[in-house]
Write an enzyme that holds these catalytic residues in place. Sequence first.
Site, PDB file in Angstrom:
ATOM      1  CB  SER A 110      -0.862   0.223   1.226  1.00 33.62           C
ATOM      2  OG  SER A 110      -1.479  -1.127   1.449  1.00 33.62           O
ATOM      3  CB  ILE A 111       4.215   1.789   0.887  1.00 39.09           C
ATOM      4  CG1 ILE A 111       4.904   3.081   1.803  1.00 39.09           C
ATOM      5  CG2 ILE A 111       5.275   1.360   0.168  1.00 39.09           C
ATOM      6  CD1 ILE A 111       6.164   2.634   2.651  1.00 39.09           C
TER       7      ILE A 111
END
Lengths: 562, 398
Positions: free
Chosen positions: A298-299
């Site tokens: 998700s980063i």
Amino acid sequence: MKLSCILNFCVTTWPHRLRLLWYMISLIVLLIIGRLIFLQGINRYFLQHESEQRVIRYETIFASRGMITDRHGQALAVSTPVHSVWSNLTKLYDTPVDQIEQLAHILKIPCSMLLTLIQKKKQATFYYLKRHITPDMMQEIEKLNISGLYFQREYKRYYPSGAMMSPVLGLTNIDDHGQSGLEWQYHDQLLGINGQNRFLKDLHGHSIEEPEMIHSAIPGHPLTLSIDLRLQYFSYRALAEAMHKIQADSALLIMMNPNNGEILAMANYPSFNPNNRLDYSPVTARNRIITDQFEPGSIMKLVTLSAALLSKQFTLDTLIDTRPGFMMVDGHLVKDVSKNGIIPMQDVLIKSSNVGATKIAFKVGQNVLIDLFNRLGFGGPTGIDFPGEAWGHVPYMYPALKNIELSNLAYGYHMSATPLQLIRAFSAIANGGFLYPATLIKCNKIIQGERVLPKWIADSVRQVAEKVVSKGTGRRAQIPGYRIAGKTGTAHQISEKGYDKKKYFSSFIGMLPADNPQLITLICFTGVRKGTYYGGALAGPVFAEVMSQTVRILGIPPCSDL
Amino acid sequence: MRFQSFFIILLRFFQKDNTCIHSQAISVNTPYDIPLLCNILSLLSLGLLMVFSASTHLSELQYGVSFYYGLKQTVSVFLGLILLCIFIILPLKYIMKWHLYILIGTLLSLICVLLIGHKVNGSSRWLSLGVFNIQPSEFAKLGVMIYLSAYLHKKKETLNTEKASFLIPFLLLIACTILLLLEPDFGSTIVMTGSVIGLLFLVGMPWKYFIWIISSTVIGGILMVLREPYRMTRFIAYLDPWNNPFDSGYQLTQALIAIGRGSWLGEGLGQSIQKLSYLPEAHTDFIFSILAEEFGLLGILLILFLLLRLVYCAFKIGAQCSVKKSHFAACLAYSIALLWLISIFMNIGVNLGLLPTKGLALPFFSYGGSHILASCCMSGLLLRIQYELKTTHLTDIH
């Protein structure tokens, strides 16, 4: 006639046979003188050369290797003079056994081993009995007064910073040659030039006169790193503490100055003690931040959001329908953690919605997304000088990706990157759109970055990221009094049979202060298997702990308007 | 003629020196040949100095003190000077009278050394006399020559008519040769053989005998070389020492290196490197090489001059004696000259690589008590002959 008179006076009065003998003697004398003139006059260059080959010996003066220091001059790797004991085994062969026993005792070698060695290699005129002995040992050996033992002054590498820097610094071998890490990369610079002494020796190897120095040893150049040892210390300690509580393969921390690419701290845990070779293992010796690549998870939505803004098809407030909290793409399930409903685009980042990111990616298209990945330096070198750097992987623009692949790309799968690539790319968001080469060496000049994002996009994304920390998934990274922008990430890691349901890559990237970031820090836990595995919950508190110390040390003032 | 001029230049050198000092007032007052004495004394002192210089390193290695060999040599030289004085005082007629006892003593000592000799380096050449070790072969050479001189003196009338008169010297020579070779002492054998043949040549042995003897000794020598493997390796090493400089050619190559290092003017006294264990026997048989290294060509020529001047003096005295019909003195002087000459040439030849390596001392220079004492005896005898030549004592022998 006069000459014959002299001859007459000399030998002519002699009996006939004696005169004959004298002439013969004169001939022999002439032969001897001729031979002498030949040897001492004509042939002497050859003879003197032969003599020099037997008599002149050269002795190496070992040069010390350059010191490695942190940015403030704290020693990280120093060379200390030690002695090695070597032996002419031909001479040691005649030494009485009780002396050999004493020697073996001092050197801490089994006596039987030493004796068999002497038996076996009695022809060897140079044999290292033990490298790098302590001064006490040397004194004791000197007291034994055994002929055929010699000492060689050398340098041994010592690392005062111990385990906290070892994967970065690397190691040298016993001959002081760099074998890994920065020691290998900067070997030529660190390596000194050995000096040389010339001396005349007798047959037994004793020096006849004072050695004459041909050239002196020139020490290697020092190397100043961009690392700040204080920050490194807190980073390493925080990782170690965190790793005690959880079950994970490793913890990585990298702290960078986003405005010039200097790395201020680079910590790997577990690590090894570089001063004790028994502690060494190839697994812990690796600097995973640079050599290992992961699917970041998700980063990467930070990049997706930037791509959305770059495509001009979205603004931060464009509404995106994430209902019903999941969607099917090519028969695969893409799912959010919580049901978010219809949300503005910025909430895709704040709530970390996979469905939202997928929808953005579908609309933006793979070309814009992959182009941005490439521009941010994914899939390529980071410009760091470090051996074994991994480049990660980014899909090619062509052929067209499947929908599921494009969807995965939007939330950080179907590509891989090293932690170093991640922090370098996100530095561009921190510094208003510039990409700097990452470096471990202290920069003394101003570096011109490469613009990869318009300033307004970087600033907008950062504003949203600030909300991630203030009210989103990154709440646990908050530090009172400071504005922090950040993003959490949690990804399944790959094991032998595809994605491992119980093995996570949990990360948190944070920038501080959010309005004008001075520092950017990435914390990753790899191979997290049990308990809390969410990046926010795992890496967030570590970020808060490390950064609260860091702002104190670096004197970054708290934000006044908070 | 041109060939002769070489000799003339060489001889003029000798003659000049001789006459210059000789014509001074010194010799007017004394019947002794003072320049000859000075020559001997300077050789003795130079030799002592060189033993000190060449032996320090070895002495330190073996005994931990620098001057062990040097001081021992000093004692020998002092004893030698006493012997020299005794022989100067001792009238020749007594030596003539005792020649048979001298021969018996010589042979007995050579037999003794074989029976109770003390072994060094595989050959028994030394007799242990408590404090001192004596090498009888050094004295035997002189003893045999004294006997031979007396014998030839007695036979001088019948020498050219009676062919059997040459038989006795040869039987004696063969006996001594066998005794010396049993030790084994090849060097002394050659010196003795050479001196005996040389002396017989000088007293007028017929040419055909001479050729006969030379050829048989050469064949004998070759056989001897072929019989002993160590002599064979030495011989091959001598032909090409650089072929195997770390094994058979080691000593010779080290000697040549020492000489080459000396160059024109030498390294200076005590500056030799080859004596630092590189050159084996640096203080005994190979002292000439160290001499060459420390003093260079110039120094070597000076020493060669001193040695040859001594030999020349001995020949000259012999020639003068033979003019005065004093046959014993003449033969003795010739013998002394020949013993020295052959030793010098052999030793220098070995050092320069002109001859195969064999153990032979350089008179006055090499370390070793016996040959210094023998050389002192010979010097004393020579000075005595000269003295008796100047006075009228020589006639006593007739």
